[in-house]
Enzyme design. Structure first.
Site, short mmCIF file in Angstrom:
data_model
loop_
_atom_site.label_atom_id
_atom_site.label_comp_id
_atom_site.label_asym_id
_atom_site.label_seq_id
_atom_site.Cartn_x
_atom_site.Cartn_y
_atom_site.Cartn_z
N SER A 1 0.82 -1.21 0.00
CA SER A 1 0.00 0.00 0.00
C SER A 1 0.86 1.26 0.00
O SER A 1 0.58 2.21 -0.74
CB SER A 1 -0.96 0.00 1.20
OG SER A 1 -0.25 -0.13 2.42
N HIS B 1 -2.47 -8.55 2.14
CA HIS B 1 -2.07 -7.30 2.80
C HIS B 1 -3.10 -6.96 3.88
O HIS B 1 -3.19 -7.63 4.90
CB HIS B 1 -1.93 -6.21 1.74
CG HIS B 1 -1.16 -5.00 2.20
ND1 HIS B 1 -0.49 -4.93 3.39
CD2 HIS B 1 -0.97 -3.79 1.60
CE1 HIS B 1 0.09 -3.75 3.50
NE2 HIS B 1 -0.20 -3.03 2.43
N HIS C 1 6.21 -12.67 8.57
CA HIS C 1 6.31 -11.31 8.05
C HIS C 1 7.42 -11.26 7.01
O HIS C 1 8.42 -11.98 7.12
CB HIS C 1 6.61 -10.30 9.18
CG HIS C 1 6.43 -8.88 8.78
ND1 HIS C 1 7.42 -8.15 8.17
CD2 HIS C 1 5.35 -8.04 8.88
CE1 HIS C 1 6.97 -6.92 7.92
NE2 HIS C 1 5.73 -6.83 8.34
N ARG D 1 3.98 -4.14 17.04
CA ARG D 1 2.58 -3.72 16.94
C ARG D 1 1.67 -4.76 17.58
O ARG D 1 0.64 -4.42 18.18
CB ARG D 1 2.22 -3.47 15.48
CG ARG D 1 3.05 -2.38 14.80
CD ARG D 1 2.77 -2.30 13.31
NE ARG D 1 3.10 -3.55 12.64
CZ ARG D 1 2.82 -3.82 11.38
NH1 ARG D 1 2.19 -2.91 10.62
NH2 ARG D 1 3.15 -4.97 10.83
N ASP E 1 -1.56 -8.30 12.50
CA ASP E 1 -2.89 -8.81 12.18
C ASP E 1 -3.34 -9.90 13.15
O ASP E 1 -4.53 -10.20 13.23
CB ASP E 1 -2.91 -9.37 10.76
CG ASP E 1 -2.61 -8.30 9.72
OD1 ASP E 1 -3.23 -7.22 9.80
OD2 ASP E 1 -1.76 -8.53 8.85
#
Length: 474
Positions: free
Chosen positions: A273, A303, A352, A361, A407
């Site tokens: 993105s 994504h 990842h 995160r 995620d």
């Protein structure tokens, strides 16, 4: 009649000019000082890059293997991205600061220690490299509120979208519809100087960020509910007002949204993105066109859609254990994980492209859950998965990074606060990502970065290369 139409167009144009002039005067009164600070910073940054290129431009910083060339250009160092840097072992740093450091240093809404940082403060940092004061953040919030009114044609368009249209399709389309207000496109058409590109980009960037909450709230309320959106509340900060328009008044959910936007904002420039926004922007497409393209990349299953896939996997695990009368234990989760892997599927939320440790995160979301929902059954399930999955994936041997990414946790937190519409999760990701990619797009313009145009080769070229250079280039 022709003269009458010309006179009408002239008078309407004069009204529009006076209106824009009045809005410009109002914004000057509301100025947060961010634009002025950027104007002070730019000359030194421009000169430094110019001199650096002149002195070191021909020096080699990387080599490219055929695996990288064929495998999606992974890890090839070939972009300038000012706002963040991702280290495989340490994780993301925003302008040099880790997520825990941001949580301590950036101003928060309540002023109480331990509460989550405001995205407006992160945006100031991404643009300037400086930690803002609370007063500067509050001024930026007020500036964004003053820009938030949607063009008249956007809301009817969103309300007219067909039922079943994916929220990300709606978001991308709505951003394109906002493009009628692009200052950059309008000024470029008039022949503006290159030295003014940054200023027009700045206006588009703030207008876009300001209008995204209402756009996203309209999509949410029209897609899943009765289409009624709570009135815009400029007494709140960016995240608080957004949550209220979504229909969520819980202060804890507003705290979650502050954290969510901050940690999803930027992840250096190579992710799909971010790279898409940079690539499209390098053609001098305006920020609206660039951000819409960015959202289209984010909508891909590899994504931004990954967070809802994680939640689906967890709910499937939970349902199977309940059906079989089994408890959540390391053993039962290990068994389910191997069933998934042996079926030729992946464990969503783990692995990842760059990281080789637990995603910071993920850790920040885990700490939020420990603080706000420590006894939630789904959170306990995530925790147990976290205990066993690295070992399972290491034994499986096909995952370079067996640790959880961002995620792996976000969907669980959203679901806890009653946010059950999984197709919308990527829209929330998109609001966060807009902060990072638009901040970098500003610097693309300010530094005069060129059109991106990498060289491609054919399979025949590769075969001939290996024929002539069996061991590659030394």
């Amino acid at each position: 009649m022709r003269g009458f139409r010309t006179a009408v167009r002239g008078s309407l144009g004069a009204v529009a000019i006076r209106t824009r002039s009045a809005l410009g005067a109002q914004r000057r009164l509301l100025s947060s000082g961010l634009k002025e600070r950027l104007q002070e910073l730019m000359p030194a940054q421009q000169e430094a890059l110019k001199n650096f290129k002149k002195e070191h431009g021909s020096k080699i910083v990387d080599k490219v293997t055929i695996d990288q060339l064929v495998g999606g250009a992974r890890s090839i160092k070939c972009m300038l991205w000012e706002t963040s840097l991702l280290d495989p072992l340490e994780g993301i740093r925003f302008r040099g600061y880790t997520i825990p450091e941001l949580q301590k240093k950036l101003p928060n809404y309540s002023g109480k220690p331990g509460d989550e940082p405001m995205p407006e403060g992160l945006f100031w940092l991404l643009l300037t490299g400086e930690i803002p004061t609370k007063a500067q953040v509050d001024s930026l919030t007020a500036d964004l509120h003053s820009r938030a009114k949607l063009p008249a044609h956007v809301e009817p368009m969103i309300r007219g979208f067909p039922k079943g249209m994916h929220p990300m399709t709606q978001l991308s389309s709505a951003i394109l519809a906002l493009q009628t207000e692009s200052v950059f496109a309008s000024e470029y058409a008039k022949g503006t100087s290159k030295t003014k590109y940054w200023e027009h980009t700045y206006e588009d960037m703030l207008n876009l960020l300001a209008r995204l909450p209402e756009v996203c709230a309209l999509i949410y309320r029209c897609t899943y509910f009765d289409g009624k959106v709570a009135p815009y509340d400029s007494s709140l900060d960016y995240s608080g007002n957004f949550c209220k328009m979504l229909g969520h008044d819980d202060p804890a959910f507003m705290e979650l949204m502050r954290l969510y936007i901050v940690i999803h904002s930027d992840h250096e420039g190579g992710n799909a993105s971010a790279h898409t926004c940079h690539l499209v922007g390098s053609t001098l497409s305006d920020p609206y066109l660039s951000l819409s393209a960015c959202m289209n990349a984010l909508a891909g299953p590899l994504h931004g859609l990954a967070n809802q896939e994680v939640l689906g996997w967890l709910l499937g695990l939970q349902a199977q254990l309940k059906e079989q009368g089994k408890d959540v234990t390391p053993e039962t989760i290990t068994e389910f994980a191997w069933e998934t892997l042996k079926a030729g599927k992946v464990i969503p939320g783990y692995g990842h492209a760059v990281l080789r440790k637990t995603d910071p995160r993920y850790t920040s979301q885990r700490e939020f859950a420990l603080k706000h929902l420590p006894h939630d059954p789904l959170f306990k399930l995530v925790n147990t998965v976290y205990e066993v999955m690295p070992g399972v994936l290491t034994e499986h041997g096909k995952t370079k990074n067996p640790y959880p990414n961002v995620d792996s946790h976000s969907g669980v937190l959203l679901k806890y606060y009653g946010f059950h519409h999984y197709d919308f999760y990527t829209v929330l990701f998109g609001i966060g990502r807009a902060y990072g990619v638009l901040a970098q797009l500003f610097w693309d313009r300010a530094l005069g970065l060129p059109l991106e145009r990498p060289k491609s080769v054919t399979s025949e070229w590769l075969n001939n290369f290996i024929k002539n250079n069996p061991d590659g280039l030394k």
